[in-house]
Design a protein around this motif. Structure first.
Motif, mmCIF file in Angstrom:
data_model
loop_
_atom_site.group_PDB
_atom_site.id
_atom_site.type_symbol
_atom_site.label_atom_id
_atom_site.label_comp_id
_atom_site.label_asym_id
_atom_site.label_seq_id
_atom_site.Cartn_x
_atom_site.Cartn_y
_atom_site.Cartn_z
ATOM 1 N N LEU A 23 0.813 -1.207 0.000
ATOM 2 C CA LEU A 23 0.000 0.000 0.000
ATOM 3 C C LEU A 23 0.853 1.266 0.000
ATOM 4 O O LEU A 23 0.584 2.211 -0.749
ATOM 5 C CB LEU A 23 -0.973 -0.010 1.178
ATOM 6 C CG LEU A 23 -1.918 1.174 1.272
ATOM 7 C CD1 LEU A 23 -2.771 1.312 0.028
ATOM 8 C CD2 LEU A 23 -2.796 1.038 2.505
ATOM 9 N N GLU A 24 1.896 1.311 0.808
ATOM 10 C CA GLU A 24 2.740 2.512 0.853
ATOM 11 C C GLU A 24 3.477 2.723 -0.467
ATOM 12 O O GLU A 24 3.679 3.861 -0.900
ATOM 13 C CB GLU A 24 3.728 2.468 2.020
ATOM 14 C CG GLU A 24 4.499 3.759 2.213
ATOM 15 C CD GLU A 24 3.634 5.018 2.323
ATOM 16 O OE1 GLU A 24 4.086 6.084 1.849
ATOM 17 O OE2 GLU A 24 2.513 4.965 2.875
ATOM 18 N N ASP A 25 3.867 1.635 -1.142
ATOM 19 C CA ASP A 25 4.502 1.753 -2.465
ATOM 20 C C ASP A 25 3.513 2.337 -3.481
ATOM 21 O O ASP A 25 3.892 3.149 -4.321
ATOM 22 C CB ASP A 25 4.998 0.397 -2.946
ATOM 23 C CG ASP A 25 6.099 -0.172 -2.071
ATOM 24 O OD1 ASP A 25 6.843 0.618 -1.440
ATOM 25 O OD2 ASP A 25 6.221 -1.411 -2.010
ATOM 26 N N ILE A 26 2.256 1.914 -3.392
ATOM 27 C CA ILE A 26 1.218 2.444 -4.282
ATOM 28 C C ILE A 26 1.041 3.936 -4.021
ATOM 29 O O ILE A 26 0.994 4.741 -4.960
ATOM 30 C CB ILE A 26 -0.108 1.681 -4.097
ATOM 31 C CG1 ILE A 26 0.053 0.228 -4.556
ATOM 32 C CG2 ILE A 26 -1.253 2.369 -4.841
ATOM 33 C CD1 ILE A 26 -1.107 -0.669 -4.192
ATOM 34 N N ARG A 27 0.963 4.327 -2.763
ATOM 35 C CA ARG A 27 0.827 5.747 -2.412
ATOM 36 C C ARG A 27 1.993 6.565 -2.972
ATOM 37 O O ARG A 27 1.792 7.640 -3.525
ATOM 38 C CB ARG A 27 0.770 5.920 -0.896
ATOM 39 C CG ARG A 27 -0.540 5.563 -0.286
ATOM 40 C CD ARG A 27 -0.549 5.990 1.191
ATOM 41 N NE ARG A 27 -1.836 5.697 1.771
ATOM 42 C CZ ARG A 27 -2.048 4.851 2.757
ATOM 43 N NH1 ARG A 27 -1.037 4.219 3.327
ATOM 44 N NH2 ARG A 27 -3.265 4.644 3.215
ATOM 45 N N GLN A 28 3.202 6.056 -2.807
ATOM 46 C CA GLN A 28 4.387 6.770 -3.307
ATOM 47 C C GLN A 28 4.327 6.932 -4.823
ATOM 48 O O GLN A 28 4.649 8.005 -5.349
ATOM 49 C CB GLN A 28 5.670 6.050 -2.899
ATOM 50 C CG GLN A 28 6.012 6.174 -1.445
ATOM 51 C CD GLN A 28 6.288 7.608 -1.025
ATOM 52 O OE1 GLN A 28 6.633 8.473 -1.814
ATOM 53 N NE2 GLN A 28 6.101 7.884 0.257
ATOM 54 N N SER A 29 3.927 5.893 -5.539
ATOM 55 C CA SER A 29 3.809 5.984 -6.999
ATOM 56 C C SER A 29 2.753 7.006 -7.400
ATOM 57 O O SER A 29 2.961 7.790 -8.326
ATOM 58 C CB SER A 29 3.463 4.623 -7.602
ATOM 59 O OG SER A 29 4.559 3.760 -7.530
ATOM 60 N N LEU A 30 1.624 7.011 -6.708
ATOM 61 C CA LEU A 30 0.563 7.972 -7.016
ATOM 62 C C LEU A 30 1.033 9.408 -6.766
ATOM 63 O O LEU A 30 0.701 10.316 -7.523
ATOM 64 C CB LEU A 30 -0.691 7.670 -6.199
ATOM 65 C CG LEU A 30 -1.427 6.381 -6.577
ATOM 66 C CD1 LEU A 30 -2.515 6.076 -5.551
ATOM 67 C CD2 LEU A 30 -2.012 6.470 -7.976
ATOM 68 N N ARG A 31 1.812 9.612 -5.725
ATOM 69 C CA ARG A 31 2.336 10.952 -5.428
ATOM 70 C C ARG A 31 3.283 11.452 -6.515
ATOM 71 O O ARG A 31 3.476 12.653 -6.680
ATOM 72 C CB ARG A 31 3.074 10.946 -4.087
ATOM 73 C CG ARG A 31 2.176 10.830 -2.891
ATOM 74 C CD ARG A 31 2.972 10.851 -1.592
ATOM 75 N NE ARG A 31 2.108 10.590 -0.466
ATOM 76 C CZ ARG A 31 2.206 9.513 0.324
ATOM 77 N NH1 ARG A 31 3.170 8.623 0.144
ATOM 78 N NH2 ARG A 31 1.356 9.345 1.313
ATOM 79 N N LYS A 32 3.901 10.531 -7.255
ATOM 80 C CA LYS A 32 4.871 10.890 -8.292
ATOM 81 C C LYS A 32 4.233 11.104 -9.669
ATOM 82 O O LYS A 32 4.937 11.448 -10.615
ATOM 83 C CB LYS A 32 5.941 9.802 -8.389
ATOM 84 C CG LYS A 32 6.820 9.718 -7.163
ATOM 85 C CD LYS A 32 7.793 8.584 -7.280
ATOM 86 C CE LYS A 32 8.622 8.434 -6.012
ATOM 87 N NZ LYS A 32 9.488 7.245 -6.069
ATOM 88 N N LEU A 33 2.919 10.901 -9.781
ATOM 89 C CA LEU A 33 2.256 11.150 -11.053
ATOM 90 C C LEU A 33 2.475 12.594 -11.475
ATOM 91 O O LEU A 33 2.439 13.500 -10.640
ATOM 92 C CB LEU A 33 0.755 10.892 -10.937
ATOM 93 C CG LEU A 33 0.298 9.447 -10.917
ATOM 94 C CD1 LEU A 33 -1.154 9.357 -10.495
ATOM 95 C CD2 LEU A 33 0.505 8.815 -12.285
ATOM 96 N N PRO A 34 2.691 12.849 -12.777
ATOM 97 C CA PRO A 34 2.847 14.239 -13.234
ATOM 98 C C PRO A 34 1.697 15.135 -12.769
ATOM 99 O O PRO A 34 1.920 16.268 -12.361
ATOM 100 C CB PRO A 34 2.890 14.103 -14.753
ATOM 101 C CG PRO A 34 3.443 12.733 -14.988
ATOM 102 C CD PRO A 34 2.872 11.896 -13.864
ATOM 103 N N LEU A 35 0.481 14.626 -12.789
ATOM 104 C CA LEU A 35 -0.690 15.383 -12.332
ATOM 105 C C LEU A 35 -0.549 15.771 -10.863
ATOM 106 O O LEU A 35 -0.818 16.902 -10.484
ATOM 107 C CB LEU A 35 -1.957 14.539 -12.516
ATOM 108 C CG LEU A 35 -3.188 14.977 -11.750
ATOM 109 C CD1 LEU A 35 -3.900 16.069 -12.519
ATOM 110 C CD2 LEU A 35 -4.110 13.825 -11.478
ATOM 111 N N ALA A 36 -0.105 14.850 -10.034
ATOM 112 C CA ALA A 36 -0.014 15.087 -8.591
ATOM 113 C C ALA A 36 1.138 16.003 -8.222
ATOM 114 O O ALA A 36 1.047 16.751 -7.255
ATOM 115 C CB ALA A 36 0.112 13.760 -7.856
#
Length: 85
Positions: A3-16
């Motif tokens: 879950l924390e890896d997923i959160r980190q990836s989502l935070r790195k999205l160009p949009l985010a």
């Protein structure tokens, strides 16, 4: 993927990346609340252009995909990235 890896990836999205930290966390939580983790088979097709269900969006969390569109050369996209028509 944890879950924390997923959160980190989502935070790195160009949009985010362009959002304030507070809004970025809300976007991450929204993706987690309405999404699901799926692992398509390697080399398999995720979306076919023009399919009725192709209005769905996908977030590539790890790896890379080749995007092939009618009458356009293929594009390689690496994670993290948002995909869909």
């Amino acid at each position: 993927m944890k879950l924390e890896d997923i959160r980190q990836s989502l935070r790195k999205l160009p949009l985010a990346k362009v959002l304030s930290p507070a809004v970025r966390e809300r976007v991450v939580m929204a993706f987690l609340a309405c999404g699901e983790v799926r692992r398509p088979p390697k080399g398999g097709v995720l979306i076919n252009q023009g399919e009725p269900a192709s209005d769905a969006g996908y977030v590539l969390l790890e790896g890379a995909v080749s995007v092939q569109r009618n009458e356009h050369p293929p594009i390689c996209c690496g994670a993290p990235e948002i995909l869909g028509e």
